[in-house]
Design an enzyme around this catalytic site. Structure first.
Site, mmCIF file in Angstrom:
data_model
loop_
_atom_site.group_PDB
_atom_site.id
_atom_site.type_symbol
_atom_site.label_atom_id
_atom_site.label_comp_id
_atom_site.label_asym_id
_atom_site.label_seq_id
_atom_site.Cartn_x
_atom_site.Cartn_y
_atom_site.Cartn_z
ATOM 1 N N LYS A 256 49.381 24.032 38.308
ATOM 2 C CA LYS A 256 50.515 23.964 39.229
ATOM 3 C C LYS A 256 51.244 22.631 39.055
ATOM 4 O O LYS A 256 50.627 21.613 38.710
ATOM 5 C CB LYS A 256 50.030 24.035 40.686
ATOM 6 N N ARG A 330 43.101 37.208 43.214
ATOM 7 C CA ARG A 330 42.832 38.641 42.998
ATOM 8 C C ARG A 330 41.573 38.856 42.163
ATOM 9 O O ARG A 330 40.943 39.903 42.240
ATOM 10 C CB ARG A 330 44.049 39.302 42.355
#
Length: 488
Positions: A256, A330
């Site tokens: 990020k 996920r």
């Protein structure tokens, strides 16, 4: 205790020994007489321009009242939700007093006032050398009718659950890694009729939890899976809760930007939520079985970290090509959902700060809800009763092909295509929901997916009982949903 103790009183607040008084005031009509026992209140409110507008707050002086006094607006014909928000607004802002007495100038039940006071009075034990003025440690709520024992227990349990989420998520990641979080989960349910199992990295490897292991392998702090089970005698329904617990999310090798990494201790909010909800259910003694699966890992870059293009094998045998290591939630949830499915519960609910796309779609107040229509409708009804905004999103059939990988069963991201990012994630998770029986043609277990990336953290100004920071959103809705399940 990080939130005030809240008690019922049948004594009007003017007779209280409290350090301060909080009055909840509906819309003020010009020329209306003063409420009984509050001579001069109308003039005092008029002098400062207070109209009773929703969310307004003001310190006032009324002749003859020697106790510090504040008023908070509840609007016209306030509902229970408006009363809850007003009490929360008032207790949140009326600082510097240890004991506050609360009274509404309308006929109001005790529970929404008590809930608002407890939620608005939350305070985190911060690390500042000099902390700000403290909020009340004790709140006495006047009501015309005494609350039931069930209401008293529920207010304490739900307020404590929200406080637990806030405490865990606000704690810096340096002090709350995967093992620390697992230990905190065990401690949270001590003394309750809850079974706890903690799987360390060796047990995860032996069990085939490739999603959790893959995400956590880049960190020096190995991953954990915590399973909790509250199973009261006679329970007719079983609800499984699965939570994403990324104790810090750097994005992994798909790193990020610096600004986006700030606040990523918050990425374990889903796991904290399901832990807190199960704890509340056990404290209330809801007659429904609740299991919770906390999928916990650090997502860190290192020479051991998974790389874009690597393939993981999840618990149910599905292979996943990892195209974006920052779509890690996920992957851990895949294992948790598959594990929960093995027990054939009546309903599975997963909770996760899953996608930034949900904030683009719904903003910062509405939780994104996906899943089976009937189960989603049940959650939305519960959220409506709890007054927590939520909105259903579709799981479009035409997007299923987007999950295909040329070398594995699934891919975890659509690189270069941001369209429907939250929907893609929901469809990915649906793949791991098991069937209601071993029959290959059996229906999927009813399932609800809650994407709380937008609502789990309030980055703007406080509102109602919600402060800036971690919100505990969806906790009250989920407890309400479990209550409805227990009544089925």
């Amino acid at each position: 205790m990080p939130f005030p103790s809240v008690a019922y009183t049948d004594a009007p607040v003017l007779e209280s020994d409290a350090d301060a008084i909080l009055l909840i005031v509906p819309t003020v009509s010009e020329g209306a007489p003063d409420p009984d026992g509050w001579d001069g209140l109308g003039g005092a409110l008029s002098a400062v321009g207070f109209t009773g507008a929703t969310g307004s707050f003001q310190r006032v002086h009324v002749p003859g009242v020697n106790t510090p006094l504040a008023v908070v607006g509840a609007g016209t014909d306030p509902s229970d939700s408006a009363l809850r928000d007003a009490a929360g607004t008032g207790v949140r802002q009326l600082t510097g007093f240890s004991h506050v007495a609360v009274q509404a100038l309308v006929d109001a039940p005790w529970r929404p006032l008590a809930e608002g006071a407890a939620l608005g009075g939350y305070r985190f034990a911060d690390y500042k050398k000099k902390s700000a003025k403290v909020r009340a440690a004790r709140v006495s709520v006047f009501a015309s009718a005494a609350p039931s024992d069930a209401d008293t227990v529920a207010v304490a349990a739900v307020s404590g659950a929200v406080a637990l989420v806030k405490d865990l998520v606000t704690t810096p990641a340096e002090w709350l890694g995967p093992a620390d979080f697992a230990d905190a989960a065990v401690k949270a349910v001590e003394g309750l009729p809850v079974e706890v199992e903690v799987l360390d990295e060796a047990a995860l490897r032996e069990g085939g939890y490739g999603g959790i292991l893959g995400v956590g392998q880049g960190s020096d702090r190995p991953p954990r899976l915590v399973r909790l089970d509250y199973s009261p005698a006679g329970a007719q329904r079983h609800v499984a809760l699965v939570g994403k617990g990324i104790t810090f999310d750097t994005g992994g090798l798909s790193l990020k930007p610096a600004a986006s990494m700030v606040g990523m201790k918050y990425d374990m909010c889903g796991a904290a939520t399901v832990l807190a909800v199960l704890k509340a259910a056990a404290e209330i003694r809801l007659p429904v079985r609740v299991s919770a699966w906390l999928c916990i890992a650090d997502n860190m870059p290192s020479g051991r970290a998974i790389r874009p293009g690597d393939v993981l094998r999840t618990l149910d045998g599905t292979t996943v090509e990892v195209l974006n290591t920052d779509a890690e939630g996920r992957l851990v949830l895949a294992d948790g959902l598959a594990a929960a499915s093995r027990e054939k519960p009546d309903l599975i609910v997963d909770v996760a700060t899953l996608t930034g796309a949900i904030t683009v779609a719904l903003g910062n107040r509405h939780a994104g809800v996906m899943g089976d229509d009937d189960a989603v409708a049940e959650y939305l009804a519960a959220a409506g009763r709890a007054s927590e905004p939520a909105w259903q999103l579709p799981l479009p059939d035409h997007m299923v092909d987007d999950l295909d990988s040329p070398i594995a069963d699934l891919q975890n991201a659509k690189i270069g295509d941001p369209a429907g990012g939250s929907l893609f994630a929901g469809l990915f998770l649906r793949h791991f929901i098991g069937r209601v029986s071993e029959d290959p043609d059996a229906a999927r277990i009813p399932w609800v997916h809650l994407d709380i990336a937008g609502v789990g953290m309030n980055k703007s100004a406080p509102f109602g009982y919600t402060d800036k920071g971690v919100t505990g959103a969806t906790v009250r809705s989920l407890v309400e949903m479990l209550s409805a399940e227990a009544a089925r």
